[in-house]
Design a protein around this motif. Structure first.
Motif, short mmCIF file in Angstrom:
data_model
loop_
_atom_site.label_atom_id
_atom_site.label_comp_id
_atom_site.label_asym_id
_atom_site.label_seq_id
_atom_site.Cartn_x
_atom_site.Cartn_y
_atom_site.Cartn_z
N PRO A 1 0.81 -1.21 0.00
CA PRO A 1 0.00 0.00 0.00
C PRO A 1 0.85 1.27 0.00
O PRO A 1 0.33 2.36 -0.13
N ALA A 2 2.17 1.13 0.17
CA ALA A 2 3.04 2.30 0.22
C ALA A 2 3.19 2.97 -1.14
O ALA A 2 3.53 4.14 -1.22
N GLY A 3 2.98 2.25 -2.23
CA GLY A 3 3.03 2.85 -3.56
C GLY A 3 4.41 3.34 -3.95
O GLY A 3 5.41 3.07 -3.28
N GLY A 4 4.49 4.08 -5.03
CA GLY A 4 5.75 4.65 -5.50
C GLY A 4 6.52 3.70 -6.40
O GLY A 4 6.16 2.56 -6.59
N ALA A 5 7.63 4.21 -6.94
CA ALA A 5 8.42 3.45 -7.89
C ALA A 5 9.40 2.50 -7.21
O ALA A 5 9.77 1.48 -7.77
N ARG A 6 9.82 2.82 -6.00
CA ARG A 6 10.80 2.01 -5.29
C ARG A 6 10.10 0.84 -4.59
O ARG A 6 9.02 1.02 -4.04
N PRO A 7 10.70 -0.36 -4.60
CA PRO A 7 10.10 -1.48 -3.87
C PRO A 7 9.99 -1.14 -2.38
O PRO A 7 10.96 -0.71 -1.76
N LYS A 8 8.79 -1.33 -1.83
CA LYS A 8 8.54 -0.99 -0.43
C LYS A 8 7.70 -2.07 0.23
O LYS A 8 7.03 -2.85 -0.44
N ALA A 9 7.73 -2.07 1.54
CA ALA A 9 6.86 -2.94 2.33
C ALA A 9 6.53 -2.23 3.63
O ALA A 9 7.36 -1.48 4.16
N LEU A 10 5.34 -2.45 4.13
CA LEU A 10 4.98 -1.97 5.46
C LEU A 10 5.39 -3.07 6.42
O LEU A 10 5.08 -4.25 6.21
N VAL A 11 6.10 -2.71 7.48
CA VAL A 11 6.70 -3.72 8.35
C VAL A 11 6.66 -3.27 9.81
O VAL A 11 6.72 -2.08 10.10
N THR A 12 6.54 -4.24 10.70
CA THR A 12 6.75 -3.99 12.12
C THR A 12 8.18 -4.42 12.42
O THR A 12 8.55 -5.57 12.17
N TYR A 13 8.99 -3.49 12.91
CA TYR A 13 10.39 -3.76 13.23
C TYR A 13 10.64 -3.24 14.63
O TYR A 13 10.36 -2.07 14.92
N ILE B 1 -4.22 8.67 16.57
CA ILE B 1 -5.19 7.58 16.79
C ILE B 1 -5.32 6.67 15.56
O ILE B 1 -6.22 5.85 15.49
N GLY B 2 -4.43 6.83 14.60
CA GLY B 2 -4.38 5.93 13.46
C GLY B 2 -5.15 6.35 12.23
O GLY B 2 -5.23 5.61 11.26
N ASN B 3 -5.72 7.56 12.24
CA ASN B 3 -6.42 8.04 11.04
C ASN B 3 -5.39 8.41 9.97
O ASN B 3 -4.36 9.00 10.28
N PRO B 4 -5.69 8.08 8.71
CA PRO B 4 -4.73 8.39 7.65
C PRO B 4 -4.60 9.88 7.40
O PRO B 4 -5.57 10.63 7.51
N LEU B 5 -3.39 10.31 7.09
CA LEU B 5 -3.10 11.70 6.76
C LEU B 5 -2.77 11.81 5.26
O LEU B 5 -2.16 10.90 4.70
N HIS B 6 -3.16 12.92 4.65
CA HIS B 6 -2.81 13.16 3.25
C HIS B 6 -1.31 13.40 3.13
O HIS B 6 -0.69 13.95 4.04
N LEU B 7 -0.73 12.99 2.03
CA LEU B 7 0.68 13.23 1.78
C LEU B 7 0.95 13.19 0.29
O LEU B 7 0.14 12.68 -0.48
N ALA B 8 2.06 13.74 -0.08
CA ALA B 8 2.55 13.66 -1.46
C ALA B 8 4.07 13.58 -1.39
O ALA B 8 4.69 14.21 -0.55
N SER B 9 4.64 12.80 -2.27
CA SER B 9 6.09 12.67 -2.28
C SER B 9 6.73 13.92 -2.88
O SER B 9 6.08 14.70 -3.59
N GLY B 10 8.00 14.09 -2.60
CA GLY B 10 8.74 15.20 -3.18
C GLY B 10 8.76 15.13 -4.70
O GLY B 10 8.66 16.15 -5.39
N THR C 1 6.43 13.86 -6.58
CA THR C 1 5.10 14.25 -7.05
C THR C 1 4.96 15.76 -7.02
O THR C 1 4.50 16.37 -8.00
N ILE C 2 5.35 16.39 -5.92
CA ILE C 2 5.22 17.84 -5.79
C ILE C 2 6.07 18.56 -6.84
O ILE C 2 5.64 19.53 -7.46
N ALA C 3 7.28 18.05 -7.08
CA ALA C 3 8.18 18.70 -8.04
C ALA C 3 7.92 18.26 -9.48
O ALA C 3 8.56 18.77 -10.41
N ASP C 4 6.98 17.31 -9.67
CA ASP C 4 6.66 16.77 -10.99
C ASP C 4 7.90 16.16 -11.66
O ASP C 4 8.17 16.38 -12.83
#
Length: 179
Positions: free
Chosen positions: A87-99, A159-168, A170-173
């Motif tokens: 669900p992290a999206g983007g071009a780079r391989p990612k994973a959500l993880v508990t570490y 409390i775990g509600n999602p926040l809006h975000l955009a990558s650098g 994306t912002i810089a196109d």
């Protein structure tokens, strides 16, 4: 899978950002896959396996990718792709993880990287923090001879509600591989 199918297949529980997808506008965000939504959230011991897959794909020549894909059965593709959909999206391989008991976004080296991108990003984030810029906490771990960047989850409120975000990018196109 099309991009829309991937977006609607991802579990909303651990998604990054505030955009969510579902089958219709009334039932709310949900995965369209009939799999346990926890399949998208990795544990600390999964990082080594993911790093190994990333390294294996890096060893395949560009002109052999389609041939390699053709050797996999639909079940093989499901077993490889579904656990790796992030669900992290983007071009780079990612994973959500508990570490170490904390939720992080793990960012892996990418096929064709000219330098150690996870290490460079960690250095840039550390420098930004030293300059007084508010950034997410990062750390580097090594698995399968690869540096993996861990970025502490910054996309949820207290409390775990999602926040809006955009990558650098994306912002810089910008397109990562063309900058």
């Amino acid at each position: 899978m099309t991009e829309l199918e991937i977006l609607t297949a991802l579990s909303p529980k651990h998604r990054v950002g505030a955009l969510a997808f579902g089958q219709d506008p009334f039932s709310g965000p949900q995965s369209t896959l009939s799999v346990d939504e926890e399949i998208h959230f990795k544990r600390e011991n999964d990082l080594k396996k993911i790093a190994r897959y990333v390294r294996l794909v890096d060893c395949i020549d560009d002109d052999e990718i389609d041939e390699f894909r053709g050797t996999l059965s639909p079940d093989d593709l499901f077993n490889i792709l579904v656990p790796s959909l992030s669900p992290a999206g983007g071009a780079r391989p990612k994973a959500l993880v508990t570490y170490d008991g904390v939720e992080w976004i793990a960012k892996f080296p990418k096929r064709g990287d000219r330098w150690d991108e996870p290490l460079i990003e960690h250095a840039c984030m550390t420098l930004a923090q030293e300059c007084g810029i508010a950034v997410a906490e990062t750390r580097i771990i090594q698995e399968e001879s690869s540096n993996i960047l861990l970025v502490k989850r910054f996309d949820k409120d207290n409390i775990g509600n999602p926040l809006h975000l955009a990558s650098g990018f994306t912002i810089a196109d910008f397109i990562e591989d063309q900058t």
